[in-house]
Design a protein around this motif. Sequence first.
Motif, PDB file in Angstrom:
ATOM      1  N   CYS A 129       1.006  -1.277   0.007  1.00  0.00           N
ATOM      2  CA  CYS A 129      -0.092  -0.156   0.091  1.00  0.00           C
ATOM      3  C   CYS A 129       0.887   1.286  -0.041  1.00  0.00           C
ATOM      4  O   CYS A 129       1.968   1.315   0.493  1.00  0.00           O
ATOM      5  CB  CYS A 129      -0.787   0.025   1.102  1.00  0.00           C
ATOM      6  SG  CYS A 129      -2.162  -1.184   1.423  1.00  0.00           S
ATOM      7  N   HIS A 187       0.284   4.054   1.755  1.00  0.00           N
ATOM      8  CA  HIS A 187       0.481   4.449   3.209  1.00  0.00           C
ATOM      9  C   HIS A 187      -0.458   3.451   3.903  1.00  0.00           C
ATOM     10  O   HIS A 187      -1.288   2.703   3.290  1.00  0.00           O
ATOM     11  CB  HIS A 187       0.386   5.808   3.322  1.00  0.00           C
ATOM     12  CG  HIS A 187      -1.205   6.223   3.290  1.00  0.00           C
ATOM     13  ND1 HIS A 187      -1.964   6.108   2.160  1.00  0.00           N
ATOM     14  CD2 HIS A 187      -2.388   6.325   4.355  1.00  0.00           C
ATOM     15  CE1 HIS A 187      -3.019   6.388   2.307  1.00  0.00           C
ATOM     16  NE2 HIS A 187      -3.206   6.548   3.832  1.00  0.00           N
ATOM     17  N   ARG A 188      -0.448   3.461   5.275  1.00  0.00           N
ATOM     18  CA  ARG A 188      -1.270   2.686   6.048  1.00  0.00           C
ATOM     19  C   ARG A 188      -2.432   3.563   6.595  1.00  0.00           C
ATOM     20  O   ARG A 188      -2.193   4.550   7.201  1.00  0.00           O
ATOM     21  CB  ARG A 188      -0.454   2.132   7.277  1.00  0.00           C
ATOM     22  CG  ARG A 188      -1.496   1.128   8.217  1.00  0.00           C
ATOM     23  CD  ARG A 188      -0.467   0.019   8.752  1.00  0.00           C
ATOM     24  NE  ARG A 188      -1.464  -0.753   9.356  1.00  0.00           N
ATOM     25  CZ  ARG A 188      -1.971  -1.878   9.022  1.00  0.00           C
ATOM     26  NH1 ARG A 188      -1.776  -2.280   7.615  1.00  0.00           N
ATOM     27  NH2 ARG A 188      -2.924  -2.545   9.543  1.00  0.00           N
ATOM     28  N   CYS A 189      -3.909   3.026   6.327  1.00  0.00           N
ATOM     29  CA  CYS A 189      -4.955   4.102   6.931  1.00  0.00           C
ATOM     30  C   CYS A 189      -4.987   3.568   8.064  1.00  0.00           C
ATOM     31  O   CYS A 189      -4.901   2.511   8.553  1.00  0.00           O
ATOM     32  CB  CYS A 189      -6.064   3.565   5.932  1.00  0.00           C
ATOM     33  SG  CYS A 189      -5.727   3.576   4.230  1.00  0.00           S
ATOM     34  N   TYR A 200      -7.602   2.876  10.273  1.00  0.00           N
ATOM     35  CA  TYR A 200      -8.532   2.039  10.531  1.00  0.00           C
ATOM     36  C   TYR A 200      -8.414   0.588  10.102  1.00  0.00           C
ATOM     37  O   TYR A 200      -8.934  -0.545  10.511  1.00  0.00           O
ATOM     38  CB  TYR A 200     -10.025   2.411  10.134  1.00  0.00           C
ATOM     39  CG  TYR A 200     -10.046   2.252   8.564  1.00  0.00           C
ATOM     40  CD1 TYR A 200     -10.542   1.138   8.045  1.00  0.00           C
ATOM     41  CD2 TYR A 200      -9.407   3.332   7.956  1.00  0.00           C
ATOM     42  CE1 TYR A 200     -10.627   1.355   6.532  1.00  0.00           C
ATOM     43  CE2 TYR A 200      -9.569   3.460   6.411  1.00  0.00           C
ATOM     44  CZ  TYR A 200     -10.114   2.297   5.956  1.00  0.00           C
ATOM     45  OH  TYR A 200     -10.162   2.304   4.353  1.00  0.00           O
ATOM     46  N   CYS A 201      -7.182   0.393   9.265  1.00  0.00           N
ATOM     47  CA  CYS A 201      -7.007  -0.976   8.482  1.00  0.00           C
ATOM     48  C   CYS A 201      -6.328  -1.869   9.188  1.00  0.00           C
ATOM     49  O   CYS A 201      -5.461  -1.738   9.985  1.00  0.00           O
ATOM     50  CB  CYS A 201      -6.377  -0.825   7.514  1.00  0.00           C
ATOM     51  SG  CYS A 201      -5.706  -2.274   6.330  1.00  0.00           S
ATOM     52  N   THR A 259      -0.530  -5.719   5.561  1.00  0.00           N
ATOM     53  CA  THR A 259      -0.006  -4.972   4.597  1.00  0.00           C
ATOM     54  C   THR A 259       1.429  -4.542   4.793  1.00  0.00           C
ATOM     55  O   THR A 259       2.037  -4.898   5.693  1.00  0.00           O
ATOM     56  CB  THR A 259      -1.016  -3.379   4.614  1.00  0.00           C
ATOM     57  OG1 THR A 259      -0.669  -2.929   5.770  1.00  0.00           O
ATOM     58  CG2 THR A 259      -2.225  -3.581   4.151  1.00  0.00           C
ATOM     59  N   GLY A 263      -5.893  -7.420  -0.958  1.00  0.00           N
ATOM     60  CA  GLY A 263      -4.849  -6.609  -0.436  1.00  0.00           C
ATOM     61  C   GLY A 263      -5.057  -6.226   0.914  1.00  0.00           C
ATOM     62  O   GLY A 263      -6.044  -6.664   1.783  1.00  0.00           O
ATOM     63  N   GLY A 264      -4.278  -5.130   1.449  1.00  0.00           N
ATOM     64  CA  GLY A 264      -3.319  -4.569   0.656  1.00  0.00           C
ATOM     65  C   GLY A 264      -3.911  -3.696  -0.676  1.00  0.00           C
ATOM     66  O   GLY A 264      -5.232  -3.657  -0.493  1.00  0.00           O
ATOM     67  N   THR A 265      -3.410  -3.267  -1.369  1.00  0.00           N
ATOM     68  CA  THR A 265      -3.513  -2.443  -2.375  1.00  0.00           C
ATOM     69  C   THR A 265      -3.052  -3.240  -3.831  1.00  0.00           C
ATOM     70  O   THR A 265      -1.964  -3.020  -4.210  1.00  0.00           O
ATOM     71  CB  THR A 265      -3.289  -1.098  -2.527  1.00  0.00           C
ATOM     72  OG1 THR A 265      -3.433  -0.323  -1.318  1.00  0.00           O
ATOM     73  CG2 THR A 265      -3.725  -0.308  -3.584  1.00  0.00           C
ATOM     74  N   ASN A 301      -7.574   0.646  -5.500  1.00  0.00           N
ATOM     75  CA  ASN A 301      -7.920   1.688  -4.595  1.00  0.00           C
ATOM     76  C   ASN A 301      -8.065   2.961  -5.966  1.00  0.00           C
ATOM     77  O   ASN A 301      -7.112   3.019  -6.901  1.00  0.00           O
ATOM     78  CB  ASN A 301      -6.777   2.212  -3.840  1.00  0.00           C
ATOM     79  CG  ASN A 301      -6.548   1.440  -2.690  1.00  0.00           C
ATOM     80  OD1 ASN A 301      -7.149   0.215  -2.705  1.00  0.00           O
ATOM     81  ND2 ASN A 301      -6.217   2.136  -1.624  1.00  0.00           N
ATOM     82  N   ARG A 335      -7.662   8.325   3.988  1.00  0.00           N
ATOM     83  CA  ARG A 335      -7.518   8.239   2.357  1.00  0.00           C
ATOM     84  C   ARG A 335      -7.222   9.482   1.657  1.00  0.00           C
ATOM     85  O   ARG A 335      -7.404  10.457   2.080  1.00  0.00           O
ATOM     86  CB  ARG A 335      -9.176   8.169   2.026  1.00  0.00           C
ATOM     87  CG  ARG A 335      -9.905   6.733   2.723  1.00  0.00           C
ATOM     88  CD  ARG A 335      -9.265   5.479   2.445  1.00  0.00           C
ATOM     89  NE  ARG A 335      -9.593   5.155   1.222  1.00  0.00           N
ATOM     90  CZ  ARG A 335      -9.129   3.753   0.762  1.00  0.00           C
ATOM     91  NH1 ARG A 335      -8.463   2.891   1.677  1.00  0.00           N
ATOM     92  NH2 ARG A 335      -9.664   3.377  -0.405  1.00  0.00           N
TER      93      ARG A 335
HETATM   94  S1  SF4 Z   1      -5.316  -2.073   2.610  1.00  0.00           S
HETATM   95 FE1  SF4 Z   1      -6.524  -0.533   1.959  1.00  0.00          FE
HETATM   96  S2  SF4 Z   1      -7.186   0.198   3.910  1.00  0.00           S
HETATM   97 FE2  SF4 Z   1      -5.538  -0.981   4.407  1.00  0.00          FE
HETATM   98  S3  SF4 Z   1      -3.668   0.216   4.606  1.00  0.00           S
HETATM   99 FE3  SF4 Z   1      -4.118  -0.525   2.565  1.00  0.00          FE
HETATM  100  S4  SF4 Z   1      -5.257   1.300   1.214  1.00  0.00           S
HETATM  101 FE4  SF4 Z   1      -5.513   1.438   3.185  1.00  0.00          FE
END
Ligand code: SF4
Length: 369
Positions: free
Chosen positions: A15, A17-19, A21-22, A26, A63-65, A92, A129
């Motif tokens: 990803c 960056h890290r969101c 809430y996730c 990742t 994912g991840g992304t 994403n 986001r």
């Molecule tokens: S998987 Fe999606 S929600 Fe989780 S950190 Fe990566 S972009 Fe953000």
Amino acid sequence: MTPGARHLYVHLPFCAHRCGYCDFVTAVGRHSQHAGYVDALLSELALERGVLASELDTVFLGGGTPTFTEPRALERLLASLPPASEVTVEANPETVTQELAHMLRAQGVNRISLGVQSFRPHLLEVLDRVVQPDTVRRAFHHLRDAGFDNISFDLIYGIPGQAPHDLDADLADALELGPEHMSCYELEAKPGTRFTHAHGEDLERQADSMESYFELVVERLTGAGYRWYETANFCRVSDRDLRSRHNLAYWLGRDYLGIGMGAVSTIGGRRWRNTPRLAGYLEALGRGAVPEREIEPLSIDVLRRERVMLGLRLDEPLVLGDLARVVDDRVVSRLEVLGLVQSDTDRQTLTLTRRGRFLGGGVTADLLA
Ligand code: SF4
Ligand SMILES: C[S@@+](CC[C@H](N)C(=O)[O-])C[C@H]1O[C@@H](n2cnc3c(N)ncnc32)[C@H](O)[C@@H]1O
């Protein structure tokens, strides 16, 4: 002798960056490792090829992304995976360019799950986001232009700072684009995380409103002609069956192989989870060995209970058969009187009523003997 799993999940953990809430497995950035990770995935697939059926129904890149993966590595991966009737990639919005959309299409992807979450800028910011609502719209049009006719949106509700009119507006914005499928999730915030610490009070307030948010989602989407086919999932009613075939396989208790760091597989009464550590995953496959795994044997009883828990999330009747052994008949009768479950005359099938579906897991847990 099992005929082999017909469903393959491929985990792409990278990803931008890290969101906050996730809670998924990742890894941030790591461009220099993307190609090596794809090599490792393909080695793991080669090691496990024997557990897969000769023809697959579904492949799902999650994912991840997945779409943050270095495009040449992603293209090589897609070109090397076995074909399937449904091939989904999670994307994403900010990663979806015209070129990427065409590359995915050319490599046989026929379904995209777009991580929209919200169209409200202030809520996207709360979720960390980086995307703006117009980026989501642009991504959607790039995908349509490239020929994708099966697009799903992920939306989240119960976000700190969200009011009912925000959710209503999110649903209206999503409906205006008209994706074939929508997944609407209640925000889950893990205790002890930075996110929970930052938004504690607001999260508690939102928790009190979850039920009414859920009702609003179901009302709006079914009112717009979507089928509420699973607790959190909706698909447009059309001459095609637009339910997610991959996720249906999980809900129906089918065997599936998961490859990649942190990926879970369930095959022949055994569940295993690969190490969630990138270095360990790459190192093992680099020397041709299976990665470190947690293995859990699943008893028939556990499998049956899972089938009931997951099967009752669907709008179609659950055929009981052997599953009747783990269902408490007296509770079925009681919940029928309360209007929460419905069974056919000789208790061959079980379905949650609309009210039962709103109460969800609690009702199902009560039913288990
Ligand atoms: S998987 Fe999606 S929600 Fe989780 S950190 Fe990566 S972009 Fe953000
Ligand atoms: C594997 S995740 C992430 C996919 C993609 N990277 C993204 O962020 O859009 C798939 C979906 O799970 C949902 N999700 C992730 N974390 C969540 C959480 N804490 N609570 C509720 N839903 C969540 C989001 O809707 C997300 O699109």
